[in-house]
Design a protein around this motif. Structure first.
Motif, PDB file in Angstrom:
ATOM      1  N   GLY A  13      35.998  40.228  51.397  1.00 47.27           N
ATOM      2  CA  GLY A  13      36.166  41.622  50.990  1.00 47.27           C
ATOM      3  C   GLY A  13      37.608  41.953  50.679  1.00 47.27           C
ATOM      4  O   GLY A  13      38.096  43.050  50.975  1.00 47.27           O
ATOM      5  N   ALA A  14      38.317  41.024  50.065  1.00 50.32           N
ATOM      6  CA  ALA A  14      39.759  41.148  49.877  1.00 50.32           C
ATOM      7  C   ALA A  14      40.171  41.881  48.604  1.00 50.32           C
ATOM      8  O   ALA A  14      41.354  41.922  48.293  1.00 50.32           O
ATOM      9  CB  ALA A  14      40.395  39.758  49.899  1.00 50.32           C
ATOM     10  N   THR A  15      39.230  42.465  47.872  1.00 51.29           N
ATOM     11  CA  THR A  15      39.613  43.134  46.618  1.00 51.29           C
ATOM     12  C   THR A  15      39.860  44.632  46.788  1.00 51.29           C
ATOM     13  O   THR A  15      40.315  45.284  45.856  1.00 51.29           O
ATOM     14  CB  THR A  15      38.549  42.923  45.523  1.00 51.29           C
ATOM     15  OG1 THR A  15      37.295  43.407  45.989  1.00 51.29           O
ATOM     16  CG2 THR A  15      38.452  41.456  45.130  1.00 51.29           C
ATOM     17  N   SER A  16      39.575  45.168  47.981  1.00 55.52           N
ATOM     18  CA  SER A  16      39.828  46.599  48.196  1.00 55.52           C
ATOM     19  C   SER A  16      39.890  46.899  49.691  1.00 55.52           C
ATOM     20  O   SER A  16      39.553  46.051  50.526  1.00 55.52           O
ATOM     21  CB  SER A  16      38.733  47.450  47.535  1.00 55.52           C
ATOM     22  OG  SER A  16      37.482  47.223  48.174  1.00 55.52           O
ATOM     23  N   GLY A  17      40.313  48.090  50.002  1.00 56.56           N
ATOM     24  CA  GLY A  17      40.296  48.576  51.376  1.00 56.56           C
ATOM     25  C   GLY A  17      41.083  47.720  52.352  1.00 56.56           C
ATOM     26  O   GLY A  17      42.139  47.177  52.034  1.00 56.56           O
ATOM     27  N   LEU A  18      40.536  47.598  53.555  1.00 51.68           N
ATOM     28  CA  LEU A  18      41.205  46.852  54.614  1.00 51.68           C
ATOM     29  C   LEU A  18      41.394  45.374  54.269  1.00 51.68           C
ATOM     30  O   LEU A  18      42.382  44.762  54.672  1.00 51.68           O
ATOM     31  CB  LEU A  18      40.437  46.975  55.924  1.00 51.68           C
ATOM     32  CG  LEU A  18      40.444  48.356  56.569  1.00 51.68           C
ATOM     33  CD1 LEU A  18      39.520  48.373  57.780  1.00 51.68           C
ATOM     34  CD2 LEU A  18      41.855  48.753  56.961  1.00 51.68           C
ATOM     35  N   GLY A  19      40.443  44.796  53.547  1.00 47.22           N
ATOM     36  CA  GLY A  19      40.582  43.401  53.151  1.00 47.22           C
ATOM     37  C   GLY A  19      41.787  43.189  52.254  1.00 47.22           C
ATOM     38  O   GLY A  19      42.525  42.208  52.411  1.00 47.22           O
TER      39      GLY A  19
END
Length: 128
Positions: A13-19
């Motif tokens: 989940g590294a494309t937005s938010g906490l990731g």
């Protein structure tokens, strides 16, 4: 954050938010970051952005669809063959409107299930 040079991190989940914030901080502190993402194009955009922001940062994209157990197994095997992973950050979230569990017959067929929230991370860390 301490210096992370010599350590490899996989961030889902590294494309937005906490990731994205997690990946950015790890790259900023010298960690090698593998962005485990469903959308490879978005992942490449993020990786390029991080490399521009932190010259010399080791940021790579690995495509993995956490709704498909075969995709998880393939990605885990590929990553495991090429390098040791020091930290796996299971950040990705999935939104599933039907909240139905998948039958054993449909596992790996790409069907969404609330069960993936438990099964996907377990499979990712158990493949060796």
């Amino acid at each position: 954050m301490a210096d992370q040079q010599g350590r490899t991190f996989v961030v889902t989940g590294a494309t937005s938010g906490l990731g994205l914030v997690t990946a950015r901080e790890l790259a900023a502190h010298g960690g090698r970051v593998l962005l485990a993402v469903r959308d490879a194009a978005r992942g490449e955009e993020v990786a390029s952005s991080l490399r521009r922001a932190y010259p010399g940062a080791e940021v790579e994209v690995r495509r993995v669809d956490l709704l498909d157990l075969r995709s998880i197994r393939r990605a885990a095997e590929e990553i495991g063959e090429e390098e040791a992973v020091d930290v796996l950050i299971n950040n990705a979230g999935i939104s599933i409107p039907d909240l139905a569990w998948v039958s054993p017959a449909s596992v790996g067929e790409g069907h969404a299930s609330s069960g993936w929230r438990c099964v996907a991370p377990e499979l990712a860390v158990s493949v060796r």
